[in-house]
Design a protein around this motif. Structure first.
Motif, mmCIF file in Angstrom:
data_model
loop_
_atom_site.group_PDB
_atom_site.id
_atom_site.type_symbol
_atom_site.label_atom_id
_atom_site.label_comp_id
_atom_site.label_asym_id
_atom_site.label_seq_id
_atom_site.Cartn_x
_atom_site.Cartn_y
_atom_site.Cartn_z
ATOM 1 N N THR A 115 0.808 -1.210 0.000
ATOM 2 C CA THR A 115 0.000 0.000 0.000
ATOM 3 C C THR A 115 0.844 1.264 0.000
ATOM 4 O O THR A 115 0.312 2.369 -0.028
ATOM 5 N N ARG A 116 2.149 1.130 0.039
ATOM 6 C CA ARG A 116 3.013 2.302 0.026
ATOM 7 C C ARG A 116 3.588 2.552 -1.355
ATOM 8 O O ARG A 116 3.643 1.668 -2.199
ATOM 9 N N ASN A 117 4.033 3.757 -1.561
ATOM 10 C CA ASN A 117 4.570 4.161 -2.855
ATOM 11 C C ASN A 117 5.989 3.604 -3.008
ATOM 12 O O ASN A 117 6.894 4.000 -2.288
ATOM 13 N N PRO A 118 6.223 2.684 -3.959
ATOM 14 C CA PRO A 118 7.542 2.064 -4.086
ATOM 15 C C PRO A 118 8.617 3.020 -4.559
ATOM 16 O O PRO A 118 9.802 2.712 -4.485
ATOM 17 N N ARG A 150 -7.549 28.770 -0.647
ATOM 18 C CA ARG A 150 -6.188 28.863 -0.109
ATOM 19 C C ARG A 150 -5.150 28.213 -1.014
ATOM 20 O O ARG A 150 -3.946 28.366 -0.810
ATOM 21 N N GLY A 151 -5.597 27.432 -1.984
ATOM 22 C CA GLY A 151 -4.662 26.778 -2.898
ATOM 23 C C GLY A 151 -3.946 25.602 -2.285
ATOM 24 O O GLY A 151 -2.822 25.267 -2.678
ATOM 25 N N PHE A 152 -4.604 24.928 -1.347
ATOM 26 C CA PHE A 152 -4.030 23.711 -0.761
ATOM 27 C C PHE A 152 -5.141 22.895 -0.119
ATOM 28 O O PHE A 152 -6.042 23.452 0.519
ATOM 29 N N GLY A 153 -5.042 21.575 -0.277
ATOM 30 C CA GLY A 153 -5.984 20.706 0.403
ATOM 31 C C GLY A 153 -5.806 19.265 -0.021
ATOM 32 O O GLY A 153 -5.222 18.968 -1.076
ATOM 33 N N GLN A 154 -6.297 18.383 0.815
ATOM 34 C CA GLN A 154 -6.282 16.955 0.489
ATOM 35 C C GLN A 154 -7.534 16.310 1.059
ATOM 36 O O GLN A 154 -7.932 16.574 2.194
ATOM 37 N N VAL A 155 -8.142 15.462 0.248
ATOM 38 C CA VAL A 155 -9.270 14.650 0.690
ATOM 39 C C VAL A 155 -8.856 13.196 0.553
ATOM 40 O O VAL A 155 -8.527 12.737 -0.549
ATOM 41 N N ILE A 156 -8.847 12.490 1.671
ATOM 42 C CA ILE A 156 -8.508 11.068 1.677
ATOM 43 C C ILE A 156 -9.785 10.275 1.899
ATOM 44 O O ILE A 156 -10.451 10.429 2.927
ATOM 45 N N ASN A 157 -10.148 9.456 0.928
ATOM 46 C CA ASN A 157 -11.322 8.598 1.039
ATOM 47 C C ASN A 157 -10.874 7.167 1.298
ATOM 48 O O ASN A 157 -10.172 6.569 0.474
ATOM 49 N N VAL A 158 -11.256 6.646 2.458
ATOM 50 C CA VAL A 158 -10.901 5.274 2.805
ATOM 51 C C VAL A 158 -11.928 4.344 2.162
ATOM 52 O O VAL A 158 -13.084 4.288 2.573
ATOM 53 N N THR A 195 -7.143 11.464 -2.613
ATOM 54 C CA THR A 195 -6.440 10.200 -2.439
ATOM 55 C C THR A 195 -7.437 9.094 -2.121
ATOM 56 O O THR A 195 -8.175 9.179 -1.140
ATOM 57 N N SER A 196 -7.459 8.069 -2.956
ATOM 58 C CA SER A 196 -8.298 6.894 -2.711
ATOM 59 C C SER A 196 -7.442 5.814 -2.074
ATOM 60 O O SER A 196 -6.446 5.381 -2.669
ATOM 61 N N VAL A 197 -7.817 5.393 -0.884
ATOM 62 C CA VAL A 197 -7.092 4.340 -0.172
ATOM 63 C C VAL A 197 -7.926 3.066 -0.239
ATOM 64 O O VAL A 197 -8.994 2.976 0.370
ATOM 65 N N TYR A 198 -7.432 2.086 -0.982
ATOM 66 C CA TYR A 198 -8.120 0.802 -1.086
ATOM 67 C C TYR A 198 -7.619 -0.084 0.051
ATOM 68 O O TYR A 198 -6.702 -0.883 -0.115
ATOM 69 N N MET A 199 -8.221 0.081 1.203
ATOM 70 C CA MET A 199 -7.719 -0.517 2.435
ATOM 71 C C MET A 199 -7.916 -2.028 2.460
ATOM 72 O O MET A 199 -9.014 -2.519 2.213
ATOM 73 N N PRO A 200 -6.851 -2.778 2.755
ATOM 74 C CA PRO A 200 -6.998 -4.223 2.940
ATOM 75 C C PRO A 200 -7.811 -4.515 4.209
ATOM 76 O O PRO A 200 -8.179 -3.598 4.950
ATOM 77 N N PRO A 206 -0.460 10.654 -2.474
ATOM 78 C CA PRO A 206 -0.626 9.930 -3.736
ATOM 79 C C PRO A 206 -2.069 10.046 -4.220
ATOM 80 O O PRO A 206 -2.976 10.367 -3.452
ATOM 81 N N ARG A 207 -2.276 9.758 -5.492
ATOM 82 C CA ARG A 207 -3.644 9.762 -6.027
ATOM 83 C C ARG A 207 -4.390 8.519 -5.573
ATOM 84 O O ARG A 207 -5.561 8.577 -5.230
#
Length: 288
Positions: A17-20, A164-172, A213-218, A254-255
């Motif tokens: 799940t990490r960026n290699p 503000r020109g910055f942000g992140q949305v993480i969807n689990v 960021t889409s997290v495809y959680m195990p 990451p995306r």
């Protein structure tokens, strides 16, 4: 399930799940990523959300905690404070649209903005097609929490992020969104809807320093899987490992984050969908 197999599952998915590429290019620390940032995290009273909230708070983020259970939420806030961090609890039933809107108004009034939103709260329902004919409400209530509540959160905080020109949305999301999840139609569909919406929003905000960021959680050993006997003894990540996946997503922005094996299945599905369908059918028939 042997302890050796459980250990290998945890190591494999923690790595997958990490960026290699990050080790090659260098990376900032979590503390550097969240310095001066306000993080709003749902489902923060237990499991993955609790673990991620504590790690984010200890790293220096201002963590805004959202969940139904007020006592547990306050305990998480106290734990973060004891570690020298800053946290605020916002008890809310995200199934209640009015209560959610009120909570978001309060958050923005008290903190001004949200830099990072983690849509972690969710509901899982296991029910096969032949058990679902008279249970349309299962699909409604799953969409209400997994999709509509998350959309409401995004629409509240995205205007400030864009200004503000910055942000992140993480969807689990779920690894089932890559492998397929027969028997979990309502759950997988609700997560897929959120994933597709994020894809649309990302295209619209690509040049605004907003990251979805889409997290495809195990599989993670939390209270969510406890009612399902099939998963009680299955190999799974710990809540702390699941929380670490979220924190890595905050650090690297990451995306998409997911097991490489799941991405391979997605490729097979695109090339030979009939073969992928047969594989999913075999897993369903075997009870896996």
């Amino acid at each position: 399930m042997t302890s050796t197999r459980t250990w290998w599952y945890q190591v494999r998915h923690a790595l997958d799940t990490r960026n290699p590429l990050r080790a090659l290019r260098g990376r900032r620390t979590l503390a550097e990523a969240v310095a001066g940032r306000t993080v709003l995290l749902t489902g923060a009273s237990s499991g993955i959300g609790r673990a991620a909230a504590i790690e984010l708070g200890a790293a220096g983020a201002v963590v805004l905690l959202v969940a139904r259970r007020e006592q547990e939420l306050n305990e998480v806030a106290e734990t973060i404070s004891a570690l020298g961090g800053i946290a605020a609890a916002y008890p809310c039933d995200l199934n209640d649209a009015d209560a959610t809107s009120t909570m978001l108004e309060r958050v923005l009034a008290e903190h001004g903005h949200v830099d990072i939103l983690v849509n972690n709260a969710g509901r899982s329902i296991r029910r096969s097609l032949d058990q679902s004919y008279d249970r349309f409400h299962d699909f409604e209530r799953t969409m209400q929490l997994n999709y509509f509540a998350a959309v409401r959160m995004m629409l509240a905080v995205l205007p400030g992020m864009r200004e503000r020109g910055f942000g992140q949305v993480i969807n689990v999301l779920s690894v089932a969104n890559l492998f397929g999840g027969p028997g979990y139609g309502a759950y997988v569909a609700s997560k897929a809807a959120l994933d597709e919406l994020a894809t649309c929003f990302q295209a619209e905000t690509l040049d605004e320093n907003i990251r979805f960021t889409s997290v495809y959680m195990p599989l993670v050993r939390t209270a969510m899987i406890a009612p399902n006997e099939k998963w009680r003894d299955a190999a799974a990540l710990t809540a702390e490992q699941g929380g670490r996946v979220i924190c890595d997503a905050v650090t690297d922005r990451p995306r998409r984050v997911g097991p490489l094996s799941g991405k391979a299945v997605t490729l097979v599905d695109a090339i030979t969908p009939a073969r992928a369908d047969k594989g999913r059918s075999r897993r369903f028939r075997s009870g896996v």
